[in-house]
Design a protein around this motif. Sequence first.
Motif, PDB file in Angstrom:
ATOM      1  N   ARG A 130      -2.519  -5.494  -3.902  1.00  0.00           N
ATOM      2  CA  ARG A 130      -1.624  -5.937  -2.824  1.00  0.00           C
ATOM      3  C   ARG A 130      -1.343  -4.800  -1.839  1.00  0.00           C
ATOM      4  O   ARG A 130      -1.297  -5.020  -0.621  1.00  0.00           O
ATOM      5  N   LEU A 131      -1.170  -3.595  -2.362  1.00  0.00           N
ATOM      6  CA  LEU A 131      -0.874  -2.448  -1.502  1.00  0.00           C
ATOM      7  C   LEU A 131      -2.101  -2.030  -0.699  1.00  0.00           C
ATOM      8  O   LEU A 131      -1.994  -1.689   0.479  1.00  0.00           O
ATOM      9  N   ARG A 132      -3.267  -2.050  -1.345  1.00  0.00           N
ATOM     10  CA  ARG A 132      -4.487  -1.712  -0.615  1.00  0.00           C
ATOM     11  C   ARG A 132      -4.719  -2.701   0.522  1.00  0.00           C
ATOM     12  O   ARG A 132      -5.112  -2.327   1.626  1.00  0.00           O
ATOM     13  N   ASP A 133      -4.472  -3.976   0.262  1.00  0.00           N
ATOM     14  CA  ASP A 133      -4.653  -4.997   1.291  1.00  0.00           C
ATOM     15  C   ASP A 133      -3.610  -4.842   2.394  1.00  0.00           C
ATOM     16  O   ASP A 133      -3.922  -5.062   3.570  1.00  0.00           O
ATOM     17  N   LEU A 134      -2.396  -4.442   2.020  1.00  0.00           N
ATOM     18  CA  LEU A 134      -1.341  -4.221   3.006  1.00  0.00           C
ATOM     19  C   LEU A 134      -1.747  -3.145   4.006  1.00  0.00           C
ATOM     20  O   LEU A 134      -1.620  -3.324   5.228  1.00  0.00           O
ATOM     21  N   ILE A 135      -2.275  -2.042   3.492  1.00  0.00           N
ATOM     22  CA  ILE A 135      -2.720  -0.957   4.377  1.00  0.00           C
ATOM     23  C   ILE A 135      -3.918  -1.394   5.209  1.00  0.00           C
ATOM     24  O   ILE A 135      -3.978  -1.149   6.422  1.00  0.00           O
ATOM     25  N   TYR A 136      -4.880  -2.054   4.560  1.00  0.00           N
ATOM     26  CA  TYR A 136      -6.082  -2.460   5.297  1.00  0.00           C
ATOM     27  C   TYR A 136      -5.746  -3.428   6.429  1.00  0.00           C
ATOM     28  O   TYR A 136      -6.236  -3.279   7.556  1.00  0.00           O
ATOM     29  N   GLN A 137      -4.905  -4.413   6.161  1.00  0.00           N
ATOM     30  CA  GLN A 137      -4.535  -5.384   7.191  1.00  0.00           C
ATOM     31  C   GLN A 137      -3.764  -4.703   8.317  1.00  0.00           C
ATOM     32  O   GLN A 137      -3.940  -5.034   9.490  1.00  0.00           O
ATOM     33  N   GLY A 138      -2.927  -3.748   7.957  1.00  0.00           N
ATOM     34  CA  GLY A 138      -2.199  -3.006   8.979  1.00  0.00           C
ATOM     35  C   GLY A 138      -3.127  -2.192   9.860  1.00  0.00           C
ATOM     36  O   GLY A 138      -3.001  -2.188  11.090  1.00  0.00           O
TER      37      GLY A 138
END
Length: 380
Positions: A292-300
């Motif tokens: 979830r955190l990796r996706d949060l950074i990537y989407q940002g």
Amino acid sequence: MGNLHFTDREKVILARIRNEGPISRVRIAKKENISKPVVTIGVRKLLSVGAVREVGKDVKRSSKGGKQATLLGFVPDFRLTLAVDIGRTKIVAAMIDLDGNIGASHTVLLRENMSKEEFKHLLFEAIGGVIEVIPKEKIIGIGVGIPGVIGSNNGVADFIPVLSLRNVPIKSWIEERFGLETFCENDAALQALSESWKGVAEGKKNVVVINLGAGIGSGVIIDGRLYTGSTGRAGELGYLISSWDNTYYRESFFGELEEKLSGVCLERKLDEFGYHGFTAADLFERDIDDERLRDLIYQGCKSLALALCNLISILNPDIVVMTGGIGYNQFEYLTKYTIPLIRNILPNEFVGSVDFARSKFPSEGVLIGAGYLVQKKTFL
């Protein structure tokens, strides 16, 4: 109150001394194509107010057998500006000389959930802490950097998201309390001024500075001039729409891009995911095994890349500068993701000539820019 009243000719002479000094009167006359008597009159005025001083003789000229000409130099502290940087957790006020050097300063910590009156009191405390140690007559004005949307023409902050304040009349407050002309601007715009004046964008005519910290903003220099739009609200990058799912800004102080990558909003997401007490820095710097955190950074980062594509396509800048708590400290991380996306989306003719750089002034940029803003508004 330290007001300066120079004629256009005196401003030209002062600029030449400031930019090329030590320089002689004869050299100024030749460079500006004006008569030496006119230069002499202008220099006499500048000497009388302490803006310049005689700093020696032109040794090169005497070595050729001519009379030694007196050289003139600029005096950067003959007047001072008072700069204020309003942040998420503190207000810093500082005295800045006309070369951008920071002198006496005073810091006041901010409290959470402040009222406007409490904020005003702390703002006055920060400014007063500097004015009390500097002769007021030397101060030509006050420049204020605000982390929010502001109409720079009237100095009223529409809203300051990181402080949850709306309709804050900062300019009138300060002028009524201290009797000094005050100029307010978005903090990212002041970062752009400082970087283009003394920082990594020095000498560049078209500059975009991205201030990525608690919130997200941008400052834009076009053809060497700060661009603020018709009402002073240009550069609010945090509100740029990167998808049709643009309901964020209707529900909070923050814009869509801010909801995806700003420090405040990332920390809110961390809390929602159960990482209580974690900061935005932890998100980038700790090796947390959570998809979830990796996706949060990537989407940002993807949203930031799209925002930068739009800016580059419209403004055609020489350089994009990253600053702010996230933008500066995570520069390599952000550019590792965003630059390849940008180069994949835009034709090379658009992006090939654009430099990407980390700020020279991650901490002092708003103060230096605020001081320079006062100079530009009063006598430059």
